[in-house]
Design an enzyme around this catalytic site. Structure first.
Site, PDB file in Angstrom:
ATOM      1  N   GLN A 162       0.719 -11.037  10.532  1.00 32.76           N
ATOM      2  CA  GLN A 162       1.412 -10.137   9.595  1.00 32.76           C
ATOM      3  C   GLN A 162       1.194  -8.661   9.908  1.00 32.76           C
ATOM      4  OE1 GLN A 162      -0.245  -9.157   5.859  1.00 32.76           O
ATOM      5  NE2 GLN A 162       1.606  -9.582   4.681  1.00 32.76           N
ATOM      6  N   GLN A 201       0.828  -1.203   0.000  1.00 26.94           N
ATOM      7  CA  GLN A 201       0.000   0.000   0.000  1.00 26.94           C
ATOM      8  C   GLN A 201       0.864   1.256   0.000  1.00 26.94           C
ATOM      9  OE1 GLN A 201      -2.965  -0.061   3.035  1.00 26.94           O
ATOM     10  NE2 GLN A 201      -3.672   2.018   2.660  1.00 26.94           N
ATOM     11  N   HIS A 224       1.392  -2.509  10.913  1.00 26.22           N
ATOM     12  CA  HIS A 224       2.513  -3.331  11.399  1.00 26.22           C
ATOM     13  C   HIS A 224       2.996  -2.874  12.771  1.00 26.22           C
ATOM     14  CE1 HIS A 224       2.695  -5.522   7.652  1.00 26.22           C
ATOM     15  NE2 HIS A 224       2.610  -4.367   7.010  1.00 26.22           N
ATOM     16  N   SER A 255       4.394  -6.639   2.405  1.00 23.34           N
ATOM     17  CA  SER A 255       3.166  -6.435   3.181  1.00 23.34           C
ATOM     18  C   SER A 255       1.946  -6.904   2.392  1.00 23.34           C
ATOM     19  CB  SER A 255       3.057  -4.965   3.598  1.00 23.34           C
ATOM     20  OG  SER A 255       1.982  -4.755   4.487  1.00 23.34           O
ATOM     21  N   LEU A 256       1.046  -6.003   2.014  1.00 17.93           N
ATOM     22  CA  LEU A 256      -0.114  -6.371   1.201  1.00 17.93           C
ATOM     23  C   LEU A 256       0.302  -7.173  -0.035  1.00 17.93           C
ATOM     24  CD1 LEU A 256      -3.107  -6.062   0.169  1.00 17.93           C
ATOM     25  CD2 LEU A 256      -2.279  -4.006  -0.990  1.00 17.93           C
ATOM     26  N   ARG A 267      -9.158  -7.980   5.459  1.00 20.96           N
ATOM     27  CA  ARG A 267      -7.956  -7.420   6.080  1.00 20.96           C
ATOM     28  C   ARG A 267      -8.021  -5.897   6.103  1.00 20.96           C
ATOM     29  NH1 ARG A 267      -2.838  -5.636   4.064  1.00 20.96           N
ATOM     30  NH2 ARG A 267      -1.011  -6.376   5.242  1.00 20.96           N
TER      31      ARG A 267
END
Length: 317
Positions: free
Chosen positions: A256, A12, A207, A92-93, A117
């Site tokens: 995550q 993102q 995160h 990440s994503l 999510r």
């Protein structure tokens, strides 16, 4: 082991209004994937991606679904041209896109999970004001020392927190946490001239422990995902290691959004396979820049528009 091609997928923040518009004119695979994901999720992809407005494309659910879908669609476009990876990874994503590209998870399953999510993360952002900032020009150990020197408290007297959210490169780290302490640390870094602190345009403290309620919400979803051993090996940005044990990986994926992105390790694992080239499948060149910090000589191609696609196709042999 030497491989020919690795695909990496950005997270993102890489999205922008108008992405994909040029490709949609002559790449029907793109439109087919966009329309399919819209049908599966009930959420628009093409309209906000191509037309915006920018504020809408920054919304967590829209941004994450658009980036995921664009990466999955571009993977199909590349496959139609005979460009396929021997290794995949995502930031990440982007890890969810890598799961689809590598055959570890079906498109429909991943798309539905990405929406859940994003919704869970957006709720966390509304519950508690969070922020993120990129710290550039110093190592993670120094960032740890800076964080330790600045324990914070909110206006109501309760403690607030900031942690390292992304290990992006040996000299770039992202911090995440309560907005007040992230701002305070950024000001201290600038005042002490130890590094550069750049606030990130994100909705909250991704995160970090501030995403705990989102993690709790997603636990059952991740536990039920029909993960399978993929046809293409994947390096996880949660661990920075090749995925070998599905049970261990499922647990890592469930955590995550509260644990740091281990991109420095991920880049090193990719480079350990000595790829002839790496393709950043998606908009922008963020991952290209980060991997180049580990190996300036590595061949890395962005692939997010028509010109970049033609370049990638032209270098396939």
């Amino acid at each position: 082991m030497s491989i020919k091609t690795a695909f990496v997928y950005p997270g993102q923040g890489s999205q922008f209004v108008g992405m994909g518009a040029d490709l949609m004119r002559d790449r029907p695979q793109l439109t087919e994937v966009f329309e399919h994901v819209e049908d599966v999720t009930g959420w628009p992809v093409t309209e906000p991606m191509v037309h915006g407005p920018e504020d809408r494309l920054r919304e967590t659910r829209t941004a994450q679904l658009v980036l995921f879908t664009f990466g999955a669609a571009m993977t199909r476009v590349l496959a139609a041209e005979g460009v396929v990876p021997q290794l995949v990874a995502g930031h990440s994503l982007g890890e969810f896109t890598a799961l689809v590209a590598g055959g570890w998870l079906d498109l429909d399953e991943a798309a539905a999970t990405v929406v859940q999510r994003a919704d869970a993360m957006a709720r966390c952002c509304r519950e508690r004001a969070g922020a993120m900032a990129a710290v550039m020009g110093t190592d993670p150990e120094e960032v740890f020392r800076i964080l330790a020197r600045h324990p914070g408290r909110r206006d109501d007297g309760r403690p607030c927190t900031a942690v390292i959210a992304n290990y992006n490169s040996p000299r770039q780290t992202v911090i995440s946490g309560d907005a007040v302490i992230v701002e305070e640390i950024g000001e201290a870094i600038r005042a002490e001239s130890v590094a550069v602190a750049q606030p990130l345009s994100v909705a909250g403290a991704f995160h970090s422990p501030l995403m705990r309620s989102a993690q709790d919400t997603l636990m059952a979803t991740i536990a039920g995902l029909p993960l399978r051993r993929g046809h293409t090996p994947m390096v996880s940005s949660v661990t920075g290691e090749l995925v070998t044990d599905l049970g261990h990986y499922r647990d890592a994926l469930a955590h995550q959004i509260t644990t740091p992105v281990q991109w420095t390790r991920t880049a090193r694992r990719i480079l350990d396979h000595r790829p002839r080239r790496i393709i950043e499948v998606g908009p922008g060149t963020t991952l290209r820049s980060l991997i180049r910090k580990a190996d300036r000589g590595q061949e890395i191609h962005p692939c997010g528009n028509t010109n970049e696609l033609h370049t990638v196709i032209g270098t396939r042999d």
